[in-house]
Write an enzyme that holds these catalytic residues in place. Structure first.
Site, PDB file in Angstrom:
ATOM      1  N   ASP A 136     -43.304 -36.025  10.416  1.00 25.73           N
ATOM      2  CA  ASP A 136     -44.538 -35.359  11.206  1.00 25.73           C
ATOM      3  C   ASP A 136     -45.687 -36.626  11.577  1.00 25.73           C
ATOM      4  O   ASP A 136     -46.360 -36.155  12.366  1.00 25.73           O
ATOM      5  CB  ASP A 136     -45.395 -34.434  10.500  1.00 25.73           C
ATOM      6  N   ASP A 176     -46.614 -27.426  11.862  1.00 26.50           N
ATOM      7  CA  ASP A 176     -45.288 -27.493  11.294  1.00 26.50           C
ATOM      8  C   ASP A 176     -44.875 -26.297  10.274  1.00 26.50           C
ATOM      9  O   ASP A 176     -45.822 -25.304   9.990  1.00 26.50           O
ATOM     10  CB  ASP A 176     -44.958 -28.670  10.325  1.00 26.50           C
ATOM     11  N   ASP A 236     -46.440 -31.965   6.947  1.00 23.65           N
ATOM     12  CA  ASP A 236     -46.657 -32.598   5.524  1.00 23.65           C
ATOM     13  C   ASP A 236     -45.297 -33.551   5.615  1.00 23.65           C
ATOM     14  O   ASP A 236     -45.509 -34.258   4.383  1.00 23.65           O
ATOM     15  CB  ASP A 236     -46.535 -31.420   4.502  1.00 23.65           C
TER      16      ASP A 236
END
Length: 669
Positions: A566, A370, A562
């Site tokens: 996700d 990410d 995080d």
């Protein structure tokens, strides 16, 4: 629980099995059907277990003294050391160290009795039968010494982990209308206010009520660098208050704090076996009965084919064969190697939820990350201030004064950049225009602060090229005329370039970034970090689609994120990694590996620890099989004595244990 085809994530938690007969006397462990001691992390008092282990050293020391004394008397051919005296002395030496092993061999007969306890008992009692007392004692004694090494290594690893992450105070100072009282941390309720003095460790998660203070966060992140928190920010259990007396409003009960969850993860980590461990466990169950019947054949077959057959001679060879074939080095050192890897990871700010994920990390060839909060700091910062006005400081202060009336993250970034200057300006008539920005009067001047649509709405001309700027841009007009702009962007983490470099050095073939941020920003970050692929403007389901595509290509994928968004893709990946102890609960719960510090370079550290652990495990497997194969052949041919057998079994086990604990001293950065 996760469901994938490429790893063992569906395996239920089971206690870590350590084949140590002496752990039966410590409070807590039980034994499986094979007589193996089941070591349950967290189910016993570790300090008491350590005392029990140390107490068992005395019988071993006495046994060693009796063995050495007996060997000396044999060498000197002492007249009185004959008859019943000699077997009695050696018998006492044997019982001091061997009674537990023999007892567990007897107990295991109700299940599968072909285990190392059975082999050791048969070999050593057989040695006594043919009069080789000293060799029988030596085999059992050195086996037990090897167990002592294994126990010490496990206790040391558990002690270091426990000292690292779970030495919270049991009591806290509760602040109430009646004053400050000392109470048990477990009794504190969410919403209560507690006081923490300088130098004390925080016992509960909470919101900082004091203006600011610095904290040592090493217990959570592995970083010794102090972290400064300001009023309203979250302070986690395990942090050490460094500056001043502070007050916290408790946000989580004791048992649900971030540190409690981390400790639980570590204690469960040993329960998930790596595929190598599973193979060795299954192999030992097949291997042990095979070598037992081979040893039996070594006694029986020569009776029919060898002239002048001597039962004691062939029994001795069979006993040597049994001692050599005992799989101690494998069944002890391999789980110990993985446990050492988990301990080493913990000291480096990484929490592996099972040994199977240490193995899986070595197979990763694609890392998907990410952007916000993983490769970038996830905090908006002012990047550039441009103005047509002569006083740039006034321009920034005036914009900050107006933005201080907004709660938008971009507004907060501008206010933070301006500092105290903007707070001294008079602001009137603030109007928020949804989707556009703010309008208001600052120090007697009319300001428009927002996007291009805001200036167009009020017919304020500006350069169309400003629309090509990649970063988020805030346009400003003063008294109806364009006056400049401020760009806002998320900052790339300082060690993100190092993370990319180290991952490539460790053999990761493809690095991919997936983000919900706008694609132009994502592509800029990707170019800066030299990533292979990057995709922006994604929803959670889009991230899942990209990872499914990579897995369909035959890649072993680790995903690092995080946020709560996700969690689905973390679940899908072969290895899911949650970034930061402050990441969302959903991400941490579904992840296989938790990176406690917010440093992407720890992704490479996790891969490195996995590779080093597997390397050491296979070194031990190779060493054990090679030495045993050689000495087995020598023993069957009558060229090896029981002493060589002791080295092939216990000596190799000791070397393997020492090699396994070596990982705990390695540096991985």
């Amino acid at each position: 629980m996760k469901h994938t085809e490429n790893n063992d994530k569906e395996e239920d938690f089971k206690p870590l099995e350590i084949t140590s007969p002496r752990t039966a006397e410590a409070p807590g462990p039980s034994f499986d059907a094979d007589g193996n001691a089941i070591y349950q992390p967290g189910a016993e008092d570790h300090a008491h277990a350590e005392e029990e282990a140390k107490a068992s050293y005395l019988p071993t020391a006495i046994s060693l003294a009796l063995l050495l004394g007996g060997l000396l008397l044999d060498y000197l051919d002492t007249p009185w050391f004959v008859g019943y005296v000699r077997p009695v002395v050696y018998g006492i030496a044997y019982l001091l160290v061997g009674w537990r092993v023999v007892w567990h061999a007897i107990k295991s007969m109700r299940g599968s009795f072909f285990n190392e306890f059975f082999l050791m008992s048969m070999a050593t009692l057989g040695a006594f039968y043919i009069g080789e007392y000293a060799e029988g004692v030596a085999v059992m004694l050195f086996y037990v010494i090897g167990e002592h090494f294994q126990e010490a290594a496990v206790l040391r690893s558990r002690r270091s982990i426990k000292a690292l992450i779970d030495n919270r105070p049991d009591e806290v100072e509760l602040v109430s209308e009646q004053g400050i009282t000392t109470v048990k941390a477990r009794t504190v309720q969410v919403g209560d206010v507690v006081q923490v003095k300088a130098g004390e460790k925080v016992a509960l998660d909470g919101e900082l009520l004091t203006d600011r203070s610095s904290f040592n966060t090493a217990a959570l992140t592995g970083e010794s660098k102090p972290d400064t928190k300001t009023k309203g920010e979250t302070v986690l259990a395990g942090m050490i208050n460094l500056d001043r007396v502070i007050e916290l409003r408790v946000t989580s009960p004791y048992e649900n704090s971030a540190l409690s969850k981390i400790l639980q993860m570590v204690e469960q980590a040993g329960s998930r076996k790596a595929k190598t461990q599973q193979f060795i466990t299954k192999f030992a169950k097949v291997y042990t009965p095979i070598v037992f019947f081979l040893a039996l054949g070594l006694i029986v077959v020569p009776y029919f084919v060898v002239e002048g057959y001597d039962f004691d001679q062939w029994l001795y060879r069979a006993l040597i064969f049994l001692v050599i074939s005992c799989p101690c080095a494998l069944v002890i050192s391999i789980p110990l190697g993985y446990f050492g890897g988990i301990g080493a990871a913990s000291r480096n700010g990484l929490l592996f939820k099972g040994a199977n994920f240490l193995d899986q990390m070595t197979q990763v060839d694609t890392v998907v990350m990410d952007k916000t909060g993983t490769l970038t700091e996830g905090v908006f910062k002012v990047q550039e201030v441009q103005t047509t006005l002569p006083d740039k400081a006034w321009f920034l202060s005036a914009v900050a004064a107006l933005e201080s009336k907004s709660t938008h993250p971009i507004a907060k970034a501008i206010v933070e950049e301006a500092g105290q200057a903007g707070q001294r300006m008079a602001v009137h008539g603030v109007e928020e225009i949804s989707g556009h920005g703010l309008k208001g009067e600052v120090d007697g001047k009319q300001l428009l602060v927002g996007n291009g649509r805001l200036l167009e709405k009020y017919k304020v001309p500006y350069d169309a090229k400003l629309k090509e700027i990649v970063e988020t841009i805030v346009l400003v007009a003063v008294d109806g005329a364009y006056a400049g702009y401020i760009t806002i962007a998320d900052k790339v983490k300082a060690d993100a370039p190092l993370a990319v470099q180290r991952m490539r050095e460790l053999g990761v073939k493809k690095l991919v970034m997936l983000s919900g941020d706008k694609d132009s920003i994502v592509q800029k970050v990707a170019r800066e970090l030299q990533l292979d692929e990057a995709y922006g403007g994604l929803l959670p389901q889009d991230k899942v689609s990209h990872v499914e595509r990579l897995k369909a290509e035959g890649r072993t994928v680790a995903f690092v994120g995080d946020g709560i968004n996700d969690a689905p893709v973390i679940t899908l990946a072969d290895v899911g990694m949650a970034m930061g102890a402050l990441g969302s609960d959903a991400a941490i719960e579904t992840a296989d590996v938790v990176i406690q510090a917010d440093h992407p370079s720890r992704i490479a550290t996790a891969i490195n620890i996995g590779k080093k652990t597997k390397q050491i495990v296979w070194q031990n497997i190779t060493l054990a099989f090679a030495v045993k194969a050689i000495v087995l052949l020598l023993g069957a041919g009558g060229l090896a004595t029981m002493w060589e057998a002791v080295f092939a079994d216990v000596g190799v086990a000791l070397l393997a244990i020492l090699n396994a604990v070596r990982i705990q001293r390695m540096k991985f950065d």
